[in-house]
Write a protein that holds these residues in place. Structure first.
Motif, PDB file in Angstrom:
ATOM      1  N   GLN A  27       0.818  -1.220   0.000  1.00  0.00           N
ATOM      2  CA  GLN A  27       0.000   0.000   0.000  1.00  0.00           C
ATOM      3  C   GLN A  27       0.854   1.273   0.000  1.00  0.00           C
ATOM      4  N   HIS A  28       2.169   1.128  -0.066  1.00  0.00           N
ATOM      5  CA  HIS A  28       3.090   2.274  -0.066  1.00  0.00           C
ATOM      6  C   HIS A  28       2.949   3.135   1.182  1.00  0.00           C
ATOM      7  N   VAL A  29       2.792   2.459   2.323  1.00  0.00           N
ATOM      8  CA  VAL A  29       2.725   3.158   3.601  1.00  0.00           C
ATOM      9  C   VAL A  29       4.068   3.841   3.839  1.00  0.00           C
ATOM     10  N   ILE A  30       4.046   5.089   4.326  1.00  0.00           N
ATOM     11  CA  ILE A  30       5.274   5.853   4.559  1.00  0.00           C
ATOM     12  C   ILE A  30       6.136   5.175   5.616  1.00  0.00           C
ATOM     13  N   ARG A  31       5.517   4.799   6.720  1.00  0.00           N
ATOM     14  CA  ARG A  31       6.206   4.070   7.788  1.00  0.00           C
ATOM     15  C   ARG A  31       5.160   3.302   8.581  1.00  0.00           C
ATOM     16  N   HIS A  32       5.626   2.245   9.242  1.00  0.00           N
ATOM     17  CA  HIS A  32       4.696   1.409   9.991  1.00  0.00           C
ATOM     18  C   HIS A  32       5.414   0.653  11.096  1.00  0.00           C
ATOM     19  N   ASP A  33       4.620   0.219  12.072  1.00  0.00           N
ATOM     20  CA  ASP A  33       5.109  -0.625  13.157  1.00  0.00           C
ATOM     21  C   ASP A  33       4.052  -1.708  13.368  1.00  0.00           C
ATOM     22  N   VAL A  34       4.466  -2.962  13.278  1.00  0.00           N
ATOM     23  CA  VAL A  34       3.560  -4.094  13.395  1.00  0.00           C
ATOM     24  C   VAL A  34       3.954  -4.920  14.613  1.00  0.00           C
ATOM     25  N   THR A  35       2.973  -5.243  15.446  1.00  0.00           N
ATOM     26  CA  THR A  35       3.219  -6.172  16.553  1.00  0.00           C
ATOM     27  C   THR A  35       2.111  -7.226  16.546  1.00  0.00           C
ATOM     28  N   VAL A  45      -3.174  -8.106  17.316  1.00  0.00           N
ATOM     29  CA  VAL A  45      -2.381  -7.514  16.237  1.00  0.00           C
ATOM     30  C   VAL A  45      -2.555  -6.008  16.314  1.00  0.00           C
ATOM     31  N   LYS A  46      -1.436  -5.296  16.255  1.00  0.00           N
ATOM     32  CA  LYS A  46      -1.509  -3.830  16.211  1.00  0.00           C
ATOM     33  C   LYS A  46      -0.636  -3.356  15.059  1.00  0.00           C
ATOM     34  N   ASN A  69      -2.226   9.083  10.090  1.00  0.00           N
ATOM     35  CA  ASN A  69      -1.818   8.018  11.005  1.00  0.00           C
ATOM     36  C   ASN A  69      -3.047   7.150  11.279  1.00  0.00           C
ATOM     37  N   ILE A  70      -2.945   5.874  10.946  1.00  0.00           N
ATOM     38  CA  ILE A  70      -4.037   4.935  11.169  1.00  0.00           C
ATOM     39  C   ILE A  70      -3.521   3.835  12.090  1.00  0.00           C
ATOM     40  N   VAL A  71      -4.258   3.580  13.166  1.00  0.00           N
ATOM     41  CA  VAL A  71      -3.895   2.513  14.108  1.00  0.00           C
ATOM     42  C   VAL A  71      -4.990   1.455  14.053  1.00  0.00           C
TER      43      VAL A  71
END
Length: 152
Positions: A27-35, A45-46, A69-71
């Motif tokens: 999706q060409h997300v600029i940055r992300h953090d997955v847990t 899942v976050k 910013n989408i969480v």
């Protein structure tokens, strides 16, 4: 979303942080953090992700700025179902819903059902429609990446 794979394989995919990161990259997300954290029979899942606001109508862009910013938080109580909550921190509104997995004949279907609420007078309905369109694109991306992931 349908996958030509048994439920156990789809569950393993959804529990794999690498899969979740692939969806963000697609999706060409600029940055992300997955847990991903196991919890009993289920998992939590976050996905904290930042999207460029390019292509967003001007009436909505003034509310979100240059990036969104989408969480997304998923709380799966079992291998077949869980609750999903999606928010845009600091903005009025959210999405809540459920995800359900069902296998039939070696094919697994993931059904996602959401309610979208935006508490902004006059333009809330337009923004809900915009969010609905973005969510549909995200689910299509997840299905495409998922099918590729499961074919490996």
């Amino acid at each position: 979303m349908t996958y030509d794979a048994p439920l156990a394989d789809v569950w393993a995919m959804l529990a794999d942080p690498a899969f979740r990161e692939e969806v963000c990259d697609f999706q060409h997300v600029i940055r992300h953090d997955v847990t991903v954290e196991p919890r009993g029979e289920g998992m939590r899942v976050k996905i904290d992700q930042f999207h460029a606001a390019s292509g967003i109508p001007s009436f909505a862009k003034k509310f979100v700025g240059d990036e969104i910013n989408i969480v997304q938080t998923e709380n799966w109580s079992t291998h077949t179902g869980g609750d999903i909550h999606v928010e845009i921190p600091g903005k009025p509104g959210d999405m809540t819903g459920t995800a359900r997995l069902r296998e039939s004949g070696g094919v697994t279907t993931e059904t996602v059902d959401f309610t979208i609420k935006v508490g902004i007078p006059l333009v809330g309905g337009k923004i809900e429609g915009l969010i609905s369109d973005l969510l549909l694109k995200a689910l299509r991306a997840e299905q495409k990446v998922g099918r590729d992931y499961l074919s490996r």
